[in-house]
Structure formats: structure tokens, C-alpha cells
Scaffold this motif. Sequence first.
Motif, mmCIF file in Angstrom:
data_model
loop_
_atom_site.group_PDB
_atom_site.id
_atom_site.type_symbol
_atom_site.label_atom_id
_atom_site.label_comp_id
_atom_site.label_asym_id
_atom_site.label_seq_id
_atom_site.Cartn_x
_atom_site.Cartn_y
_atom_site.Cartn_z
ATOM 1 N N LEU A 86 48.417 -43.469 -31.276
ATOM 2 C CA LEU A 86 47.576 -44.567 -31.742
ATOM 3 C C LEU A 86 46.741 -44.131 -32.937
ATOM 4 C CD1 LEU A 86 46.078 -46.069 -28.462
ATOM 5 C CD2 LEU A 86 47.867 -47.054 -29.869
ATOM 6 N N ASP A 87 46.422 -45.097 -33.739
ATOM 7 C CA ASP A 87 45.517 -44.881 -34.857
ATOM 8 C C ASP A 87 44.173 -44.376 -34.317
ATOM 9 O OD1 ASP A 87 43.249 -46.553 -36.580
ATOM 10 O OD2 ASP A 87 44.845 -45.679 -37.816
ATOM 11 N N THR A 88 43.511 -43.509 -35.045
ATOM 12 C CA THR A 88 42.248 -42.912 -34.591
ATOM 13 C C THR A 88 41.191 -43.973 -34.312
ATOM 14 O OG1 THR A 88 42.724 -40.931 -35.876
ATOM 15 C CG2 THR A 88 40.455 -41.244 -35.169
ATOM 16 N N ALA A 89 41.063 -44.960 -35.184
ATOM 17 C CA ALA A 89 40.054 -46.010 -34.994
ATOM 18 C C ALA A 89 40.334 -46.816 -33.720
ATOM 19 C CB ALA A 89 40.019 -46.936 -36.205
ATOM 20 N N ILE A 90 41.593 -47.081 -33.455
ATOM 21 C CA ILE A 90 41.950 -47.828 -32.251
ATOM 22 C C ILE A 90 41.661 -47.002 -31.009
ATOM 23 C CG2 ILE A 90 43.901 -48.784 -30.943
ATOM 24 C CD1 ILE A 90 45.029 -49.700 -33.659
ATOM 25 N N GLN A 91 42.006 -45.723 -31.053
ATOM 26 C CA GLN A 91 41.726 -44.858 -29.908
ATOM 27 C C GLN A 91 40.232 -44.756 -29.651
ATOM 28 O OE1 GLN A 91 44.154 -43.486 -27.783
ATOM 29 N NE2 GLN A 91 42.284 -43.347 -26.570
ATOM 30 N N LEU A 92 39.437 -44.646 -30.709
ATOM 31 C CA LEU A 92 37.976 -44.606 -30.558
ATOM 32 C C LEU A 92 37.452 -45.901 -29.937
ATOM 33 C CD1 LEU A 92 36.945 -42.885 -33.908
ATOM 34 C CD2 LEU A 92 36.725 -41.932 -31.588
ATOM 35 N N LYS A 93 37.979 -47.041 -30.368
ATOM 36 C CA LYS A 93 37.560 -48.330 -29.805
ATOM 37 C C LYS A 93 37.935 -48.417 -28.333
ATOM 38 C CE LYS A 93 36.365 -52.718 -29.631
ATOM 39 N NZ LYS A 93 34.999 -53.117 -29.433
ATOM 40 N N LYS A 94 39.148 -47.986 -27.972
ATOM 41 C CA LYS A 94 39.559 -47.995 -26.570
ATOM 42 C C LYS A 94 38.651 -47.099 -25.733
ATOM 43 C CE LYS A 94 43.793 -47.893 -25.238
ATOM 44 N NZ LYS A 94 45.183 -47.478 -25.005
ATOM 45 N N LYS A 134 42.680 -53.116 -21.611
ATOM 46 C CA LYS A 134 42.567 -54.582 -21.595
ATOM 47 C C LYS A 134 42.215 -55.096 -22.986
ATOM 48 C CE LYS A 134 41.358 -55.035 -16.758
ATOM 49 N NZ LYS A 134 40.308 -55.365 -15.792
ATOM 50 N N TRP A 135 41.305 -54.424 -23.659
ATOM 51 C CA TRP A 135 40.946 -54.819 -25.030
ATOM 52 C C TRP A 135 42.167 -54.733 -25.946
ATOM 53 C CZ3 TRP A 135 41.391 -51.571 -29.257
ATOM 54 C CH2 TRP A 135 40.979 -52.116 -30.480
ATOM 55 N N TYR A 136 42.909 -53.630 -25.839
ATOM 56 C CA TYR A 136 44.078 -53.414 -26.684
ATOM 57 C C TYR A 136 45.141 -54.490 -26.436
ATOM 58 C CZ TYR A 136 47.716 -50.803 -29.142
ATOM 59 O OH TYR A 136 48.698 -50.416 -30.012
ATOM 60 N N ALA A 137 45.385 -54.816 -25.162
ATOM 61 C CA ALA A 137 46.355 -55.866 -24.824
ATOM 62 C C ALA A 137 45.896 -57.222 -25.359
ATOM 63 C CB ALA A 137 46.549 -55.934 -23.309
#
Length: 106
Positions: free
Chosen positions: A1-9, A23-26
Amino acid sequence: LDTAIQLKKDHEDRIHGSSAGNKWYAAEAWRSINQAAGRLIRHHHDFGALILLDKALFNKNQKPPNELMSDWYARHLETLNGATSLYTRLRDFFAHKTKSATKVVD
């Protein structure tokens, strides 16, 4: 995953609980899919096919449609068995729709 997405998750997991990030990612994925479906059909004479090929979009214990799908297209969802059945279904669908669209224009 992209770093920003992983940080958000990770942030969602810390703030809202252990599965909140997934759940946010889905929800973000389905928002994009629903938006694409809406762009496909804009007018009552429009027609098109939205093809979902990623099993990751569905929960393992949940049969399609996914609860995050827009209802207006989820009720038309079909599960096909391979590329040949997909080709046949699309060919028949567009042949029928093209024939119907020609009648409307005449």
C-alpha cells in the motif's frame, strides 16, 4: 500500500479500533466504484456494463452484493463463471441494448 494510505489505516485503527482502517479503506474503494458506475449511466437512455473482477471487494462470508454497493446497480449484479461466459453475456447485453436504442431513435 501507498505510505499515506497505510498511515491513514493505522490512524483509523488507533482512534476507532482494530478493524477501522480496513473498513475505511473498503468504504473508499466502494465510493470510487459507485462513482464510476454513476458516470457510466447518466441518462435514462444510457446503458453500460460495470465489471468487477476483484474478489477482495467482497467479504469472505458475504455473498454479493456488498453492503457498500449502490442499490440501483447492486440489484442487477450477476456472477459469471469465467471469460467465456463474460464475453457471451456482454455480447448479448450490448446487442439487445443497441437494438432497443435504435428503436428509440427511430
